[in-house]
Write an enzyme that holds these catalytic residues in place. Structure first.
Site, PDB file in Angstrom:
ATOM      1  N   ASP A   1      17.572  -3.292  10.238  1.00 50.02           N
ATOM      2  CA  ASP A   1      18.248  -2.131   9.122  1.00 50.02           C
ATOM      3  C   ASP A   1      17.882  -0.802   9.556  1.00 50.02           C
ATOM      4  OD1 ASP A   1      19.895  -1.302   6.920  1.00 50.02           O
ATOM      5  OD2 ASP A   1      18.729  -2.095   5.731  1.00 50.02           O
TER       6      ASP A   1
ATOM      7  N   ASN B   1       0.802  -1.170   0.093  1.00 47.72           N
ATOM      8  CA  ASN B   1      -0.292  -0.004  -0.078  1.00 47.72           C
ATOM      9  C   ASN B   1       0.922   1.357  -0.049  1.00 47.72           C
ATOM     10  OD1 ASN B   1       0.896  -0.548   2.677  1.00 47.72           O
ATOM     11  ND2 ASN B   1      -0.980   0.806   3.395  1.00 47.72           N
ATOM     12  N   PHE B   2       0.443   2.319  -0.764  1.00 51.97           N
ATOM     13  CA  PHE B   2       1.360   3.470  -0.695  1.00 51.97           C
ATOM     14  C   PHE B   2       0.821   4.490   0.226  1.00 51.97           C
ATOM     15  CE2 PHE B   2       2.133   8.031  -2.458  1.00 51.97           C
ATOM     16  CZ  PHE B   2       3.335   7.621  -2.723  1.00 51.97           C
ATOM     17  N   LEU B   3       1.887   4.838   0.894  1.00 52.93           N
ATOM     18  CA  LEU B   3       1.752   5.891   2.165  1.00 52.93           C
ATOM     19  C   LEU B   3       2.387   7.198   2.011  1.00 52.93           C
ATOM     20  CD1 LEU B   3       1.677   3.438   5.100  1.00 52.93           C
ATOM     21  CD2 LEU B   3      -0.359   4.529   4.174  1.00 52.93           C
TER      22      LEU B   3
END
Length: 288
Positions: free
Chosen positions: A195, A92-94
């Site tokens: 990371d 999903n693009f946030l």
């Protein structure tokens, strides 16, 4: 390629998803990254060669591991697939911006602490190997932290560098020194991000978010150490963390050892000035 991605995404969503916009996003050293949209719903797509499919599957498993803790916020996996010549993962693009303000930095520090305190595990490692950037990260289970970190982190990176013709001394001697310095440190195994530099943390409409994990069960100090290696974290982040999970005595010295792993990984991936940085770090550790 995009037609195949659109078709597979439509099958996953169970409605026709026709890509009318795609924007190439900067910042990806390993993958080609895009934002796609059908005019209503936007998604984040990472694309690589077809043989990268297994790495995307490992990434998805790492996201699943961290999401089950209900602590830190991560992107939601939508689809992993491949075309004739490429592999891809869709999340999903946030929309995000840098995590800089004090309130959300404090909040993320607390969320990370809750991650580190979550669950119970008796050994160090993970059920599967994963990747730190482009480098394979072995995660075979070990009962002793000093053995796990000295061999599967420092020794592993040094061996990879030796195969490229780069040496910083006798590998066995360096590994032995690291193991000896960690010998009496037996931390409770924590599920860590793995990371956690500032480029893998941001602020979304839902609050702080992190991504691109390389997680395993290890010493929680490893995550905190890496936040200090490249900087970029507000002082409130550390206050938020220690209000929940104070760092134990000896962290400052262990930090040098833990960050050597990431410096060596940068030597393997990028070379350049990281080689000198690694030598200085090794010399410092050997002098303890």
């Amino acid at each position: 390629m995009w037609q195949a991605i659109s078709q597979q995404l439509s099958e996953t969503l169970m409605f026709s998803y026709d890509i009318v916009e795609k924007v190439h996003l900067s910042g990806g050293d390993i993958n080609e990254c895009y934002m796609i949209s059908d005019g209503e719903q936007r998604y984040f797509v990472k694309i690589n060669s077809k043989d990268f499919l297994s790495k995307f599957q490992v990434e998805a498993e790492n996201l699943r591991l961290l999401r089950q803790t209900d602590s830190v916020t991560l992107p939601e996996l939508v689809l992993i697939g491949n075309t004739k010549s490429n592999a891809f993962i869709i999340l999903n693009f946030l929309p995000t911006k840098p995590l800089e303000d004090t309130e959300n930095s404090y909040k993320f520090g607390q969320q990370l602490a809750y991650l580190h305190l979550w669950g119970e595990q008796k050994e160090y490692g993970c059920d599967q190997d994963n990747y730190l950037g482009a480098t394979l990260q072995p995660n075979a289970w070990h009962k002793k932290w000093s053995t796990f970190f000295s061999e599967q982190r420092i020794g592993w990176q040094l061996q990879l560098l030796k195969e490229k013709g780069v040496t910083f001394g006798v590998i066995d001697e360096i590994v032995e020194v690291v193991a000896r310095q960690l010998l009496n440190h037996n931390p409770r195994p924590s599920l860590i991000h793995g990371d956690l530099w500032h480029g893998n943390v941001a602020l979304s409409a839902f609050g702080p978010i992190c991504y691109d994990p390389a997680c395993y069960w290890g010493d929680r100090e490893c995550d905190i150490a890496m936040t200090e290696l490249f900087g970029g974290f507000n002082a409130e982040f550390y206050r938020g963390y220690e209000d929940i999970a104070p760092l134990p005595f000896g962290y400052t010295q262990r930090k040098e050892i833990y960050n050597l792993y990431h410096i060596l990984n940068h030597c393997n991936q990028f070379g350049g000035h990281y080689l000198e940085q690694a030598q200085k770090s090794i010399d410092k550790i050997l002098s303890y």
